[in-house]
Design an enzyme around this catalytic site. Structure first.
Site, PDB file in Angstrom:
ATOM      1  N   ARG A  99       0.834  -1.202   0.000  1.00 37.05           N
ATOM      2  CA  ARG A  99       0.000   0.000   0.000  1.00 37.05           C
ATOM      3  C   ARG A  99       0.876   1.263   0.000  1.00 37.05           C
ATOM      4  O   ARG A  99       0.494   2.300   0.530  1.00 37.05           O
ATOM      5  CB  ARG A  99      -0.938  -0.010   1.207  1.00 37.05           C
ATOM      6  CG  ARG A  99      -1.957  -1.146   1.169  1.00 37.05           C
ATOM      7  CD  ARG A  99      -3.037  -0.988   2.228  1.00 37.05           C
ATOM      8  NE  ARG A  99      -3.969  -2.090   2.235  1.00 37.05           N
ATOM      9  CZ  ARG A  99      -4.998  -2.216   1.423  1.00 37.05           C
ATOM     10  NH1 ARG A  99      -5.232  -1.289   0.514  1.00 37.05           N
ATOM     11  NH2 ARG A  99      -5.801  -3.256   1.488  1.00 37.05           N
ATOM     12  N   ASP A 159     -16.216  -1.363  -6.004  1.00 44.13           N
ATOM     13  CA  ASP A 159     -16.662   0.009  -5.757  1.00 44.13           C
ATOM     14  C   ASP A 159     -15.964   1.070  -6.603  1.00 44.13           C
ATOM     15  O   ASP A 159     -16.008   2.256  -6.285  1.00 44.13           O
ATOM     16  CB  ASP A 159     -16.477   0.353  -4.266  1.00 44.13           C
ATOM     17  CG  ASP A 159     -15.036   0.225  -3.795  1.00 44.13           C
ATOM     18  OD1 ASP A 159     -14.160  -0.114  -4.622  1.00 44.13           O
ATOM     19  OD2 ASP A 159     -14.789   0.443  -2.598  1.00 44.13           O
TER      20      ASP A 159
END
Length: 342
Positions: free
Chosen positions: A71, A129
């Site tokens: 990340r 999403d």
């Protein structure tokens, strides 16, 4: 043409399908592909491996990503962004394909707009999403994993006459919760998009028990919202993109249900289990198609785009339009699910 690719953010089934499709497409056109290791960290540090069709032909059924992930956010420090640009130039790249979710693609979009770096995005998230695409690869496999787990939990719930609360992923969007709830005939579905009246859920569970159903299944998104309740997270630590780490909602909901109903209630958090495993046939095909079309965008020098599923077609959409806007669960799915939740 020399093309690099990377996989960033949370892993999911289908990433290797994209890599395979991209490598084959660039190779067929006489080009070269490399893989940057561990997401944007590899772009910062210059760590990479060569990718060719022979080495990637067998990776289609493998879960996760052969390139590793992280990340890492280059935009935490401008010097890191400069290092990404330096790596791009030192490796003499013509294009960088970023495979990831909103955060990973957000970096690719900024690199294109701020530094004119030729980037292309490929949408990945089990949460489904991301805007500008009908579905993301990884979502279908995730649903099947959740469905299999809940089918197993149902037998023990029925044996012990319990309610079982199943917490699934979904920070801002309830796609996994709603779709798996429908697929598993859940008694209640709790999603971030719609406040849930827990008292009404408890009354429904008691009513169904009185009518002969001796167990209950409640599906809860990690970002679920309950009326009058503050479902704080178990860990306030932030990741590199500023997101609070979620988890623990299912446990709190289970305790409240047991207190309000008097029915023995247990909770299960599926967590990273949802990300693992071999991709479904649907995700293998979708991932492969997205990789192929990402390669074709690169070959056509159509940069600053993200490949997306539009109906049955793969199209290129502007990266800047594809990121930054969360695609939440459509109300019609909750409306349809409600036929079985009352």
């Amino acid at each position: 043409m020399k093309v690099a690719c990377l996989t960033g953010g949370g892993d999911c089934p289908g990433l290797n399908a994209v890599i395979r499709g991209l490598v084959r497409t660039i190779h067929n056109a006489g080009g070269e592909t490399i893989g940057l290791l561990e997401g944007w960290r590899g772009a910062i540090e210059g760590n990479f491996v060569q990718l060719n069709p022979m080495e990637t032909d067998e990776i289609l059924p493998m879960g996760g990503t052969i390139l590793g992930s992280s990340r890492t956010n280059p935009y935490k420090d401008e010097s890191l962004v400069e290092q990404v640009v330096k790596t791009f130039n030192e490796l003499e790249l013509d294009c960088l394909v970023a495979i990831g979710g909103d955060d990973t693609l957000g970096v690719a979009s900024k690199l294109y707009s701020d530094h004119n770096l030729p980037t292309i995005g490929c949408p990945k998230t089990i949460d489904n999403d991301l805007s500008s695409t009908d579905f993301t690869f990884g979502f279908d496999t995730c649903l099947n994993t959740v469905m299999d787990a809940v089918d197993k939990l149902r037998t023990t719930a029925e044996s012990h006459r319990r309610v079982i609360v199943v917490e699934v992923m979904g920070r801002h969007a309830g796609w996994i919760t709603c779709f798996s709830g429908i697929a598993c005939s859940a008694d209640a579905i709790m999603v971030p998009e719609q406040e849930v009246d827990l008292n009404a859920v408890c009354e429904l569970l008691k009513k169904r028990r009185e009518n002969g159903k001796k167990y209950g299944i409640v599906m809860v998104s990690e970002g679920a919202v309950l009326k009058g309740e503050d479902l704080t997270t178990k860990d306030a630590e932030l990741d590199e993109f500023g997101h609070v780490k979620l988890g623990g909602v299912g446990s709190r909901v289970a305790k409240m249900i047991e207190k309000k109903t008097g029915i023995e209630t247990r909770d299960v958090t599926l967590g990273h289990l949802q990300r693992g495993g071999s991709p479904s046939a649907y995700d293998r095909v979708l991932g492969t198609r997205l990789g192929i079309h990402a390669g074709r965008l690169a070959l056509n020098k159509d940069f600053g785009k993200m490949v997306a599923l539009n109906g049955l077609h793969i199209v290129g959409v502007p990266l800047a339009e594809a990121v930054g806007t969360m695609r939440t669960l459509y109300p019609e799915f909750l409306d349809e699910a409600s036929e079985f939740l009352r």
